[in-house]
Scaffold this active site. Structure first.
Site, mmCIF file in Angstrom:
data_model
loop_
_atom_site.group_PDB
_atom_site.id
_atom_site.type_symbol
_atom_site.label_atom_id
_atom_site.label_comp_id
_atom_site.label_asym_id
_atom_site.label_seq_id
_atom_site.Cartn_x
_atom_site.Cartn_y
_atom_site.Cartn_z
ATOM 1 N N GLY A 503 0.783 -1.143 -0.052
ATOM 2 C CA GLY A 503 -0.033 0.171 0.043
ATOM 3 C C GLY A 503 0.963 1.146 -0.034
ATOM 4 N N VAL A 504 0.258 2.451 -0.145
ATOM 5 C CA VAL A 504 0.990 3.832 -0.093
ATOM 6 C C VAL A 504 0.254 4.621 0.628
ATOM 7 C CG1 VAL A 504 1.820 5.553 -1.558
ATOM 8 C CG2 VAL A 504 1.732 3.240 -2.526
ATOM 9 N N GLY A 505 0.850 5.225 1.691
ATOM 10 C CA GLY A 505 0.250 6.453 2.345
ATOM 11 C C GLY A 505 0.874 7.577 2.345
ATOM 12 N N GLY A 506 0.601 8.492 3.081
ATOM 13 C CA GLY A 506 1.114 9.860 3.116
ATOM 14 C C GLY A 506 2.512 10.001 3.805
ATOM 15 N N PHE A 507 2.906 8.883 4.310
ATOM 16 C CA PHE A 507 4.374 8.758 4.878
ATOM 17 C C PHE A 507 5.158 7.897 3.737
ATOM 18 C CE2 PHE A 507 7.617 7.886 8.152
ATOM 19 C CZ PHE A 507 8.459 7.064 7.550
ATOM 20 N N GLY A 508 4.908 7.221 2.956
ATOM 21 C CA GLY A 508 5.679 6.358 2.108
ATOM 22 C C GLY A 508 4.881 5.079 1.779
ATOM 23 N N VAL A 510 4.639 0.936 1.749
ATOM 24 C CA VAL A 510 4.891 0.029 2.509
ATOM 25 C C VAL A 510 5.038 -1.593 1.686
ATOM 26 C CG1 VAL A 510 3.703 -1.695 4.180
ATOM 27 C CG2 VAL A 510 3.254 0.710 4.318
ATOM 28 N N LYS A 524 7.761 -0.526 6.030
ATOM 29 C CA LYS A 524 7.315 1.040 5.728
ATOM 30 C C LYS A 524 8.548 2.015 5.377
ATOM 31 C CE LYS A 524 3.578 3.260 7.602
ATOM 32 N NZ LYS A 524 2.871 3.652 8.655
ATOM 33 N N ASP A 620 -6.251 9.385 13.736
ATOM 34 C CA ASP A 620 -6.783 9.038 12.282
ATOM 35 C C ASP A 620 -7.378 7.622 12.078
ATOM 36 O OD1 ASP A 620 -4.641 8.456 9.214
ATOM 37 O OD2 ASP A 620 -6.535 9.279 9.397
#
Length: 832
Positions: A503-508, A510, A524, A620
């Site tokens: 997956g991809v999130g605001g941090f970077g 995974v 991550k 969140d």
């Protein structure tokens, strides 16, 4: 002779700039809405009264003489019903359209809370704009557009303002100005990622989203030949330490080669810039990064302004340019385009923002070249403009007809959606039947007790070592207590292979990884340039190093180096809860499974709020941050936005609003005061997602159904929540269990935090809903009657009434077997 030649060249350039800056728009129509006389501003513009351009309904004029308010915003024209401005033009082609909004104080009309829409020549500019909600405390709003008047149409702007029901529309000033020839591309523009060019049709409208002066101050309309505003870039820099601002003392030294004029950007923009924070370190590999919030599912014109004001000679400044982590120019040498220093240059790209992102990232940094005398990168200015979409709208998929604004539906999309829905439904039904036949209520294996050893206080260093926390367990340790080199993490993820991305999130991103001892982990990897990512990285370490709970995702280790921020977690084979609810085609969860997942997540949040040494607010909570293991045990994840809760002498924590759209506590949004009840509200949205198996926000649905919390509460308060339940479980949910579940979610979604239950209350109510479901299911088998429910024990009655002690709460460290044992004790009042 040579001196004379130089003088001639200088005079030629000066005269050329004078010609370029002598642009006089054919149409320069400026209206002071509600004013009765011409208003002259100090930037040289004159705004005329607007009355002669209105439809028969002339609206209502309000005014205010409050000190400190700009003269242009002292009056406004208010409309109680849909009204039009008819503005006749002399010239066809593109025009600037600027709309000024300032909520003039008035005893009769509260303009701050007004809701309205604006359409020009059939193009929706915005739908149900609310000053109070959208501008985050700004005193005024200027919206700027580029609208084209075609050869076939009449040379008019028909500007329609439509108030929402029981509201009003208003406007303070209107500007319509001819756009200079060649100001915007009229053909194809390169796209990022580089590929097929973006074709710009004449009917495309644009909206200015950002106009930035890198490294310089705010530039007002007085400083711009086209009366534009350029804002400083500091608040958009991800890591301000990575950049330093430079400037030239005299902006008049900036040269404009053929094809570039002061109408493209004033010389003050090209006279300032951001360059690399330490340009003397040749081996330094970092980018200067700016992040901008944008609206997803649109194409954006990204205009980059460059001017080499730092080099002493040509071909000395070579760097890369990236947009949304994709290469736009590599390597880029300004000198090769301008053939001189201190010369203005600009380049356009089109970037698409997907439906899963709300951010546009722009970066400049050094190329992979070792033969350069210096390592540096530069950016002087930036413009980001949104293109109208396939239905000629700048706000979602709204279009206009005789009845006003309506949401458009693409016929091909509708047909494809129906066909796909039928196929997927048939497939899921077959899978559900197969699962029902062969896997009836499988027993969950018992988990062995695991204890957490504190993470090392050393966070890592430049010798590429990773500090890893360790587990003590009755099972083998797998050697996770040892220190790993970054190279081993890279090997575990096959050099961060994109096929292993979970997956991809605001941090970077995974990644799924396998350590050299065979242990599967989730890795991550953060964006090394992200200041926000650095804060989230350290918050996650700080929080998870203090927490030990079977319903929280465990942090195994972490790595912090000059350019790497890596977190290593236990691998959750089931993935996010959202994947099991909709959009992925996995077999649907039973109602009992959904309740158990909600109970597990509630236990994790309850522990955060009450079980740790300090209260922690997750901030969140959403279905993508609730992960499932191979046995569908729920664990709360992603603590990058978490905050420590209020102390005993506090009622809340005052902090900037952070969270995810659709899950955000409205009281927290209004007051910027964070409490544990903000998590409770977000969890209420999660409960409704679990019940209905649809996203928290779905813009493709009719307006009243877009927000799941509002839509579900509409049916809950009418006592018919079963109408919107996921069809996959509709026939298996008992009415009593559904009623208790709906009441719990309704309390979570209360407008005010004091009206919401604690997570302890939520947990017990969900346990109760599960007991009602299981009791009713058992009664069907025993009595063949859905109306038979066994006597509710005293402890459940106390739960229902809220009369229970903290000692009654099940220890959150206990296994599923223990929880099942508690259930049996709940059914037997003598059990506890």
């Amino acid at each position: 002779m040579s001196d004379l030649l130089v003088l001639v060249c200088i005079l030629s350039v000066f005269l050329f700039q004078c010609v370029l800056s002598s642009f006089s728009p054919v149409d320069n129509l400026l209206f002071n809405c509600g004013g009765t006389k011409t208003l002259k501003l100090d930037d040289g513009r004159s705004f005329e009264p607007d009355l002669g351009h209105l439809s028969p309904n002339s609206g209502i004029v309000v005014s205010d003489n409050e000190t400190g308010v700009l003269d242009l915003y002292r009056t406004a024209r208010i409309f109680k019903e849909t009204s039009n401005y008819s503005i006749s033009l002399k010239q066809i082609g593109r025009h600037w359209l600027r709309l000024h909004f300032y909520p003039v104080k008035n005893e009769e009309y509260n303009l701050t809370s007004s809701v309205f829409s604006v359409v020009v020549n059939g193009i929706p500019l915005f739908h149900e704009f609310c000053f109070e909600k959208l501008v985050n405390g700004q005193s005024s709003v200027l919206k700027e557009y580029v609208i084209s008047v075609s050869y076939s149409g009449s040379k008019q702007f028909i500007l329609m303002l439509s108030p929402a029901s029981n509201s009003v529309a208003f406007v303070n000033a209107i500007e319509v100005i001819s756009v200079p020839q060649g100001q915007f591309p009229s053909a194809a523009i390169p796209t990022v990622p580089l590929g097929t060019d973006f074709e710009v049709s004449t009917n495309k409208a644009l909206e200015t989203v950002y106009r930035i002066n890198m490294g310089g101050p705010l530039l007002t309309p007085k400083n711009d030949a086209l009366w534009r505003t350029w804002e400083p870039d500091q608040k958009f820099l991800i890591n301000p330490a990575a950049a330093r601002n430079v400037s030239v003392g005299d902006p008049s030294v900036i040269k404009y080669p053929p094809g570039v004029s002061v109408e493209i950007a004033p010389n003050q923009v090209y006279a300032t810039a951001q360059v690399m924070g330490n340009a003397d370190v040749v081996q330094q590999k970092f980018n200067i990064s700016w992040a901008f919030e944008v609206e997803h599912s649109f194409n954006y014109l990204v205009r980059l302004h460059f001017c080499d004001i730092v080099s002493k000679s040509l071909n000395n400044l070579v760097f890369n340019v990236y947009i949304n982590n994709q290469t736009a120019m590599s390597p880029f040498d300004i000198s090769s385009k301008t053939n001189e220093l201190a010369a203005a240059y600009f380049v356009d790209f089109v970037a698409s923002v997907s439906s899963t992102s709300d951010r546009l990232l722009v970066q400049v940094g050094p190329p992979d070249m070792t033969n350069l005398p210096t390592t540096n990168a530069i950016l002087n200015g930036l413009e980001i403009m949104k293109f109208s979409n396939s239905v000629s709208s700048l706000d979602g998929f709204y279009h206009t007809d005789d009845n006003g604004l309506k949401r458009s539906k693409n016929k091909k999309t509708v047909v494809l959606t129906i066909v796909c829905s039928l196929v997927v439904s048939a497939l899921l039904l077959g899978i559900a039947i197969a699962l029902q036949l062969y896997f009836r209520h499988p027993k969950k294996p018992k988990h062995k007790q695991v204890s957490w050893l504190p993470l090392p206080t050393h966070v890592g260093n430049s010798d590429t070592k990773v500090s890893i926390g360790s587990y003590a367990s009755t099972s083998p340790s797998h050697g996770l207590g040892r220190t790993l080199a970054f190279s081993e993490i890279r090997e575990a993820t096959k050099n961060f292979d994109e096929s292993l991305v979970l997956g991809v999130g605001g941090f970077g991103k995974v990644y799924r990884g396998v350590l050299d001892n065979g242990v599967v982990v989730a890795v991550k990897r953060g964006n090394p340039q992200s200041q926000q990512g650095l804060v989230e990285f350290r918050t996650e370490i700080e929080m998870l190093s203090k927490l030990r709970h079977r319903h929280l995702v465990s942090l195994i280790g972490y790595c912090e180096e000059l350019n790497e921020m890596i977190l290593v977690y236990e691998y959750m084979a089931g993935g996010p809860l959202r994947k099991h609810l909709y959009g992925s085609g996995v077999p649907p969860l039973t109602w009992e499974q959904r309740l158990e997942i909600c109970i597990g997540a509630a236990k994790g949040l309850h522990y955060l709020h009450t079980g740790a040494s300090e209260s922690i607010i997750h901030r969140d909570v959403k279905t993508t941050n609730i992960l499932l293991d191979e046995n569908l045990t729920a664990k709360v994840a992603d603590f990058g936005l978490s905050k420590f809760g209020p102390t005993l002498d506090q009622t809340h924590v005052s902090t900037a609003v952070k969270g995810s759209f659709g899950y955000l506590d409205p009281e927290y949004f209004r007051r910027q005061q964070l409490t544990e009840k903000s998590d409770v509200y977000s969890f209420g949205v999660v409960l409704m997602e679990v019940l209905c198996a649809r996203p928290a926000i779905n813009p493709s649905l009719p307006r009243e159904q877009v927000n799941i919390a509002e839509w579900a509460m509409h049916w809950q308060k009418r006592g018919h929540l079963e109408h919107i339940i996921d069809p996959h479980v509709r026939g298996s949910v008992t009415l009593d269990s559904l009623r208790k579940f709906g009441e719990t979610a309704e309390k979570c979604l209360a407008d005010y935090g004091v009206e919401r239950p604690t997570m302890g209350d939520v947990l017990w109510n969900l346990e109760y809903a599960l007991q009602l479901q299981e009791a009713s299911t058992q009664s069907v088998a025993d009595e063949s009657s859905t109306n038979y429910i066994p006597d509710i024990p005293d402890c459940i009655t106390r739960i229902e009434n809220g009369n229970y002690n903290a000692e009654d709460i099940v220890s959150d460290h206990e296994s599923d077997a223990v929880r099942s044992e508690v259930f049996s004790q709940l059914m037997d009042p003598g059990g506890r």
